[in-house]
Motif scaffolding. Sequence first.
Motif, short mmCIF file in Angstrom:
data_model
loop_
_atom_site.label_atom_id
_atom_site.label_comp_id
_atom_site.label_asym_id
_atom_site.label_seq_id
_atom_site.Cartn_x
_atom_site.Cartn_y
_atom_site.Cartn_z
N CYS A 71 0.86 -1.19 0.00
CA CYS A 71 0.00 0.00 0.00
C CYS A 71 0.90 1.24 0.00
CB CYS A 71 -0.90 0.00 1.23
SG CYS A 71 -1.81 1.55 1.44
N CYS A 74 0.10 3.31 3.57
CA CYS A 74 0.50 2.86 4.92
C CYS A 74 1.55 1.76 4.89
CB CYS A 74 -0.72 2.38 5.70
SG CYS A 74 -1.36 0.79 5.16
N GLU A 76 1.20 -1.40 4.11
CA GLU A 76 0.66 -2.75 4.33
C GLU A 76 0.96 -3.64 3.12
OE1 GLU A 76 -0.99 -3.91 6.96
OE2 GLU A 76 -1.95 -5.74 6.20
N CYS A 188 -6.65 -1.14 0.12
CA CYS A 188 -5.86 -1.59 1.28
C CYS A 188 -6.81 -1.99 2.41
CB CYS A 188 -4.93 -0.46 1.74
SG CYS A 188 -4.03 -0.88 3.25
N CYS A 191 -6.06 0.64 5.60
CA CYS A 191 -6.38 2.07 5.62
C CYS A 191 -7.39 2.48 4.54
CB CYS A 191 -5.09 2.89 5.46
SG CYS A 191 -4.38 2.80 3.80
N HIS A 193 -7.11 2.78 1.48
CA HIS A 193 -6.57 3.53 0.34
C HIS A 193 -6.82 2.73 -0.94
CE1 HIS A 193 -3.96 6.20 -1.90
NE2 HIS A 193 -3.25 5.17 -2.33
ZN LIG Z 1 -2.90 1.11 3.44
#
Ligand SMILES: [Zn+2]
Length: 253
Positions: A71, A74, A76, A188, A191, A193
Amino acid sequence: MQTPSICELVSVWEWGLTKHPVQRALKLLTTAFPQTPLDTLAQLSIGQRDAYLLTLRELVFGPKLVSLASCPHCGERLELAFDVADIMVEGMHLLPEPKLQETFSVDVGDCQVQFRLPNSLDIADLVSHNNIADSEQFLLERCVLAVHNHCKQTTDELRADIPSIRDAIVRHMAEVDPQADMQFNLVCPSCNHQWQVLFDILLFFWQEIDAWAYRILREVHTLASAYGWHEADILGMNPHRRQFYLQLITSKN
Ligand SMILES: [Zn+2]
């Protein structure tokens, strides 16, 4: 389309270690289409080439693909699991044998533009000119074959029209060669996103071949050390039988 043997695939991997990805792609296709001239394979559009590479990947390693993405918001890590059919444009899976590519025509304002699609030779040439500031313009100048405009006559005047109608040509190229742009929409889980990632079958397939080649050569080393067999005999062995002998060695230790 032919499935390469284990020996052929190891040879392609060894040859490709020092080569550019475009050359690797063509080498892989020559194993799949040994009767097709290299020049014909090199002139496949990028979408056609990648459709054949996807089909070849399915023949060699099966239809399931697993990839990783991060991501951008963040960090991830996401695991992407999908099938070849999920990213193959409808109809591309059933492409006939490779043949020389066609030319296309699109009307843009007062102009009629004749063009062909970018191919591996264009990409190789682009890569060899590593300081090209505008790669899209570089490819367009190679791929636009003619611009017809009733008011203008000279070649220079006609060529001068390309920048003003550039977006329309690029859009039309994408429409007639949709497999050239494989994108995923991702969300994601941490978050929320949302973003798009480009799937590069050549990069993905070559990474798999690289990991596979190291594994198979380690197996050759293990079996050759234990039994004294030749590399060619081990590579030519049925995979199930090879695994059986490897298990015997492991259980003995
Ligand atoms: Zn994320």
